[in-house]
Scaffold this active site. Structure first.
Site, short mmCIF file in Angstrom:
data_model
loop_
_atom_site.label_atom_id
_atom_site.label_comp_id
_atom_site.label_asym_id
_atom_site.label_seq_id
_atom_site.Cartn_x
_atom_site.Cartn_y
_atom_site.Cartn_z
N ILE A 14 0.83 -1.20 0.00
CA ILE A 14 0.00 0.00 0.00
C ILE A 14 0.86 1.25 0.00
O ILE A 14 0.59 2.22 -0.71
CB ILE A 14 -0.94 0.02 1.23
CG1 ILE A 14 -1.90 -1.17 1.19
CG2 ILE A 14 -1.72 1.33 1.30
CD1 ILE A 14 -2.74 -1.30 2.45
N ARG B 217 4.99 3.01 1.50
CA ARG B 217 6.32 2.82 2.09
C ARG B 217 6.78 4.16 2.65
O ARG B 217 6.58 5.21 2.03
CB ARG B 217 7.28 2.32 1.02
CG ARG B 217 8.67 1.95 1.52
CD ARG B 217 9.51 1.44 0.37
NE ARG B 217 9.04 0.14 -0.09
CZ ARG B 217 9.54 -1.01 0.32
NH1 ARG B 217 10.51 -1.02 1.23
NH2 ARG B 217 9.07 -2.15 -0.14
N ASP C 132 1.00 15.29 14.20
CA ASP C 132 1.16 15.19 12.74
C ASP C 132 -0.21 15.16 12.06
O ASP C 132 -0.45 14.34 11.17
CB ASP C 132 1.97 13.94 12.38
CG ASP C 132 2.60 14.03 11.00
OD1 ASP C 132 2.73 15.15 10.47
OD2 ASP C 132 2.97 12.98 10.44
#
Length: 356
Positions: free
Chosen positions: A59, A61, A180
């Site tokens: 999906i 990296r 984040d």
């Protein structure tokens, strides 16, 4: 005899100095996990290890590892498996710890990605979670850029509500800041559910404060750019939520991205410039005010989670029925109708038939 040759005849009789070997003790594992575990899937207790998983595709990296779409062969459950390499690097080890710890401790929160289990395999930690369909970043680009449409305010409201509830849970229950918050870390599934993910740089608060300078720069609050060594609290995530909601509502980032590549550009635009504001007539006054409150430049004047949860925009959304599944399915249908037959996107839940 020259001074430099005075002791030359003694050289052969001087034994070589041999230092004792430095004793090193193995680093303790940052996460103590077995190579197999037992989890609950659809009220069934099943084994989870590498041998029970069929790798469908990669999906994504990232810096610390990769995420693969896998199928649990006993139950047929499709899941996302994040594989993170174990390393002595302190920062990476802390990231690994938070990637495992936060989802594991958030299983009761419906607004964070569901954690199935984790195990150790071939020097990697495999963290198994529910498979979502795509990020809100991918979704808004699909809607605005490919379909040339806009996202309705009620849908944006549900996205804001879900993200706010997730952040509130992390803060109130786990004493954690996400650090984040951005559209790529908020996901939607086939049912239209919105969930927060990616806790690798989440930080545990000490006396309600954090200090580490970390996060995605364009989404950082002014106080984290102007005074990076100073302590900050969860209201920095509130700013990031505001930037995220502006971006999803408008279909574009509020600042010219090229100007944010340096610390000087960040200071000029985010610290010294005026905060972004929703001005379009297609947004209600409540919606505009919610984003404006999140994007209050002064940290001390910026609302806390309890204030945002009581905001009239959030209260209106919470009391309004919005069929997110219907809206999302309609968007996918329109998108697939515009694609050539061989390019149609498969559903995230479609899995190749397994070979027995």
């Amino acid at each position: 005899m020259p001074a430099k040759d005075r002791f030359k005849h003694l050289k052969a009789n001087v034994p070589s100095l041999v230092l004792p070997a430095k004793k090193t003790s193995p680093l303790p594992p940052i996460v103590d996990l077995p190579d197999a575990t037992t989890i609950q899937i659809d009220d069934k207790s099943v084994k989870l290890s590498k041998t029970e998983l069929y790798d469908v595709s990669e999906i994504g990296r990232g810096q610390f590892g990769q995420v693969n779409k896998m199928t649990h062969m006993v139950t047929g459950k499709v899941m996302a498996v994040k594989r993170i390499r174990v390393t002595p690097d302190q920062a990476k080890s802390k990231s690994l710890l938070m990637e495992w710890k936060v989802p594991k401790n958030s299983v009761e929160c419906p607004y964070t990605i569901l954690f199935y289990g984790a195990f150790f395999c071939e020097n990697d930690v495999w963290i198994c979670m529910e498979l979502m369909d795509r990020s809100l970043e991918e979704l808004y680009h699909l809607v605005y850029d490919k379909l040339k449409e806009s996202i309705p305010e009620l849908v944006i409201g549900k996205m804001a509500l879900s993200t706010l509830k997730a952040l509130t849970y992390l803060h109130d229950k786990l004493n954690v800041m996400h650090r984040d918050v951005k559209p790529s870390n908020i996901l939607i599934n086939q049912n239209g559910e919105i969930k927060l993910c990616d806790f690798g740089i989440a930080g545990e608060l000490v006396d309600s404060l954090a200090k580490t300078d970390i996060g995605c720069r364009p989404y950082l609050a002014p106080e984290r750019i102007d005074e990076p060594q100073h302590e900050y609290d969860h209201r920095s995530d509130v700013w990031s939520l505001g930037i995220t909601m502006y971006e999803i509502a408008m279909g574009e980032f509020p600042y010219p991205v090229d100007t944010l590549r340096s610390i000087f550009g960040l200071i000029e635009m985010i610290v010294k410039g005026s905060p972004p504001r929703l001005t379009s007539d297609r947004f209600s006054g409540e919606h505009k005010d919610f984003v404006a409150q999140c994007l209050t430049k002064s940290r001390d004047s910026r609302p806390r989670y309890k204030d945002l949860n009581a905001h009239s925009f959030i209260q209106t959304i919470e009391n309004t029925g919005v069929d997110m599944h219907c809206w999302y399915t309609t968007i996918l249908t329109k998108y697939n109708d515009d694609l050539p037959p061989d390019k149609t996107e498969p559903s995230a839940t479609n899995v190749p038939e397994l070979v027995s």
